[in-house]
Design a protein around this motif. Sequence first.
Motif, mmCIF file in Angstrom:
data_model
loop_
_atom_site.group_PDB
_atom_site.id
_atom_site.type_symbol
_atom_site.label_atom_id
_atom_site.label_comp_id
_atom_site.label_asym_id
_atom_site.label_seq_id
_atom_site.Cartn_x
_atom_site.Cartn_y
_atom_site.Cartn_z
ATOM 1 N N ALA A 171 0.847 -1.197 0.000
ATOM 2 C CA ALA A 171 0.000 0.000 0.000
ATOM 3 C C ALA A 171 0.888 1.255 0.000
ATOM 4 O O ALA A 171 1.930 1.294 0.648
ATOM 5 C CB ALA A 171 -0.917 -0.002 1.218
ATOM 6 N N GLU A 172 0.445 2.261 -0.743
ATOM 7 C CA GLU A 172 1.274 3.456 -0.904
ATOM 8 C C GLU A 172 1.074 4.488 0.197
ATOM 9 O O GLU A 172 1.914 5.357 0.390
ATOM 10 C CB GLU A 172 0.960 4.115 -2.243
ATOM 11 C CG GLU A 172 1.502 3.360 -3.433
ATOM 12 C CD GLU A 172 1.157 4.089 -4.711
ATOM 13 O OE1 GLU A 172 2.078 4.506 -5.426
ATOM 14 O OE2 GLU A 172 -0.044 4.267 -4.983
ATOM 15 N N PHE A 173 -0.091 4.408 0.852
ATOM 16 C CA PHE A 173 -0.410 5.436 1.842
ATOM 17 C C PHE A 173 -0.900 4.792 3.123
ATOM 18 O O PHE A 173 -1.638 3.810 3.082
ATOM 19 C CB PHE A 173 -1.467 6.400 1.278
ATOM 20 C CG PHE A 173 -0.982 7.073 0.025
ATOM 21 C CD1 PHE A 173 -0.145 8.180 0.111
ATOM 22 C CD2 PHE A 173 -1.310 6.569 -1.228
ATOM 23 C CE1 PHE A 173 0.353 8.770 -1.042
ATOM 24 C CE2 PHE A 173 -0.812 7.165 -2.384
ATOM 25 C CZ PHE A 173 0.011 8.267 -2.286
ATOM 26 N N LEU A 174 -0.464 5.366 4.245
ATOM 27 C CA LEU A 174 -0.824 4.798 5.542
ATOM 28 C C LEU A 174 -1.345 5.896 6.459
ATOM 29 O O LEU A 174 -0.660 6.886 6.716
ATOM 30 C CB LEU A 174 0.415 4.133 6.170
ATOM 31 C CG LEU A 174 0.263 3.623 7.611
ATOM 32 C CD1 LEU A 174 -0.852 2.586 7.725
ATOM 33 C CD2 LEU A 174 1.591 3.041 8.117
ATOM 34 N N MET A 175 -2.555 5.706 6.940
ATOM 35 C CA MET A 175 -3.150 6.620 7.923
ATOM 36 C C MET A 175 -3.228 5.917 9.262
ATOM 37 O O MET A 175 -3.953 4.926 9.411
ATOM 38 C CB MET A 175 -4.553 7.024 7.450
ATOM 39 C CG MET A 175 -5.334 7.888 8.449
ATOM 40 S SD MET A 175 -4.660 9.565 8.563
ATOM 41 C CE MET A 175 -4.680 9.845 10.342
ATOM 42 N N LEU A 176 -2.490 6.448 10.237
ATOM 43 C CA LEU A 176 -2.502 5.884 11.585
ATOM 44 C C LEU A 176 -3.396 6.744 12.463
ATOM 45 O O LEU A 176 -3.004 7.838 12.872
ATOM 46 C CB LEU A 176 -1.080 5.860 12.151
ATOM 47 C CG LEU A 176 -0.076 4.959 11.422
ATOM 48 C CD1 LEU A 176 1.344 5.273 11.897
ATOM 49 C CD2 LEU A 176 -0.406 3.490 11.649
ATOM 50 N N GLY A 177 -4.588 6.258 12.744
ATOM 51 C CA GLY A 177 -5.475 6.976 13.656
ATOM 52 C C GLY A 177 -4.899 6.988 15.064
ATOM 53 O O GLY A 177 -3.956 6.244 15.378
ATOM 54 N N ASN A 178 -5.480 7.809 15.914
ATOM 55 C CA ASN A 178 -5.034 7.942 17.299
ATOM 56 C C ASN A 178 -5.148 6.615 18.043
ATOM 57 O O ASN A 178 -6.246 6.097 18.241
ATOM 58 C CB ASN A 178 -5.890 9.000 18.000
ATOM 59 C CG ASN A 178 -5.719 8.977 19.496
ATOM 60 O OD1 ASN A 178 -4.599 8.856 19.985
ATOM 61 N ND2 ASN A 178 -6.840 9.063 20.215
ATOM 62 N N LEU A 179 -4.011 6.069 18.441
ATOM 63 C CA LEU A 179 -3.926 4.788 19.141
ATOM 64 C C LEU A 179 -2.636 4.811 19.956
ATOM 65 O O LEU A 179 -1.805 5.694 19.776
ATOM 66 C CB LEU A 179 -3.798 3.637 18.134
ATOM 67 C CG LEU A 179 -5.026 3.175 17.362
ATOM 68 C CD1 LEU A 179 -4.591 2.217 16.271
ATOM 69 C CD2 LEU A 179 -6.037 2.503 18.289
ATOM 70 N N ASP A 180 -2.457 3.807 20.788
ATOM 71 C CA ASP A 180 -1.180 3.590 21.464
ATOM 72 C C ASP A 180 -0.034 3.654 20.444
ATOM 73 O O ASP A 180 -0.039 2.935 19.446
ATOM 74 C CB ASP A 180 -1.236 2.186 22.103
ATOM 75 C CG ASP A 180 0.005 1.854 22.918
ATOM 76 O OD1 ASP A 180 1.072 2.452 22.666
ATOM 77 O OD2 ASP A 180 -0.096 0.964 23.789
ATOM 78 N N PRO A 181 0.954 4.530 20.676
ATOM 79 C CA PRO A 181 2.035 4.674 19.692
ATOM 80 C C PRO A 181 2.808 3.381 19.442
ATOM 81 O O PRO A 181 3.430 3.218 18.372
ATOM 82 C CB PRO A 181 2.937 5.755 20.305
ATOM 83 C CG PRO A 181 2.503 5.918 21.724
ATOM 84 C CD PRO A 181 1.081 5.484 21.789
#
Lengths: 308, 308
Positions: free
Chosen positions: B117-127
């Motif tokens: 996958a070319e794009f990654l969105m990390l929502g608010n979660l434990d880092p």
Amino acid sequence: MSLISVGTMAFDAIETPFGKTDQIIGGSATYVAYAASNFVQPIKQVSIVGFDFPKEEMDELTKRGVELDGVEVVADKKSFFWSGRYHMDMNTRDTLVTDLNVLLDFDPVLPESYQGAEFLMLGNLDPVIQKKVITQLKTRPKLIVMDTMNFWMEIAMPQLEETLKLVDVLMVNDSEARQLSAQFSLVKAAKEIMKMGPKYLIIKKGEHGALLFHGDQVFFAPALPLEAVFDPTGAGDTFAGGFMGHIARTRDISFENMKTAIIVGSAMASFCVEKFGPERLKEITQADIDERIQQFVSLVNFDIELTH
Amino acid sequence: MSLISVGTMAFDAIETPFGKTDQIIGGSATYVAYAASNFVQPIKQVSIVGFDFPKEEMDELTKRGVELDGVEVVADKKSFFWSGRYHMDMNTRDTLVTDLNVLLDFDPVLPESYQGAEFLMLGNLDPVIQKKVITQLKTRPKLIVMDTMNFWMEIAMPQLEETLKLVDVLMVNDSEARQLSAQFSLVKAAKEIMKMGPKYLIIKKGEHGALLFHGDQVFFAPALPLEAVFDPTGAGDTFAGGFMGHIARTRDISFENMKTAIIVGSAMASFCVEKFGPERLKEITQADIDERIQQFVSLVNFDIELTH
């Protein structure tokens, strides 16, 4: 392209988290003059000062094309004095001292030479005095812009309502717009206020920018993100001066041109906060202003194509 | 142009000054999916839900091109549940209930089909979890965008710092930017945060718009002035979804294109707040989105000529 500017010329003493001044020059009409004179001259000033207002300051204003025929000098009283302390967020402040002094006698009589001015800026004052200035003008200006504050909403609302009927543009901050309209939503507040007289409403939100409303149209101008706001005193008046200066220079009172005027006002305000009082406004050049306006263009400019 | 979106899929119960919901669908990855799927499909979802998460909601997401292979369903636990109450200004809220439920077990394993996958969105979660997702990807995405919150700054700052080193864009709100950087000025805060890893920083200011920083460049997008903000829940995640959706659709990660992406994100967020939860996002059409984006163009567009 003459502009009448009515307001205070005064002394301020200011405390911010970054420093503290002794008595320095202030007053709404002072800031308007320093901002607007970059764009239009002469500026026909209407104000009142005491015996203590410095001659050098008057000379400096004269040099910048500010006519002082309408500034009354009271020989046996002191100039208006305000002192305040800003909190860390710079959006709130405590007034420490308000010495009205000459302001108690302020009952402006427009010099004959001021008649025929095309633009009128009414700084924050008793709405009765604001109205008196309007009614002294034999020909109605092309555009009347008015500033006011919550104080008059509390003690002189009927008088404020009378004056509001006579003006084209009202400038207030967000909390004042909410108080005047009894609406929390600024969109709803704007609708209510535009029923009270002004066909245009400018809501100043300090570091969060400014909104211009007219009918169903709305325009937003951001404040420039700054590393440090050193002293916000006079920023609203400087914004008004830049706005009026641009309008008076271009003699164009269209909604489109008001948008540009708001950007000009925002640019001038961004200088004002960089030093104490009007100090920074006295230093800047036309090149500085042009560069700052270009920063606003970069700040909000984006390309859009339809998204699918 | 594939996008991986990692975050929560949950239930919320919301009280605002305008109304109150029972348990409705929420979660950061839900909002991201509803926003981004207008611009790019498939969206490769990574999340965890309990036995109680509705099949109809899964079907709705599937219909919109959201792949659910990476969504773990725990048969004997309930979905994450959050309940909160907003104050009158809608910028502040009290959390009433946080039932982590399945979120305690969240340890995502990326399906093989998600690789590349070319794009990654990390929502608010434990880092720590955010980092685990990044390190599972065999090829680094073109752009990694991360959301976080003050909670992790308080209890997991060293872990947050590790994850920050691995991402390109950080999205936080203004108070989080101040907390993370220990700077009050957002301009100074941005400089500090960009030393921690992200080359781009987006500061969300709710009704006051959003700022994008990159090196010495800065861009500002306003929020649309609305008559009523009905429910702000999910607005930040919807903004992120619109932003990521535009970036993934155009595959252009330049600063110029990020500006446009921020306008797209702001437009999507302006829909989100019009009804409870993601309800409004489910209704809107491409034509609605285009019209809304044009409103943003009108809102900030002005003509400038040099001012003298």
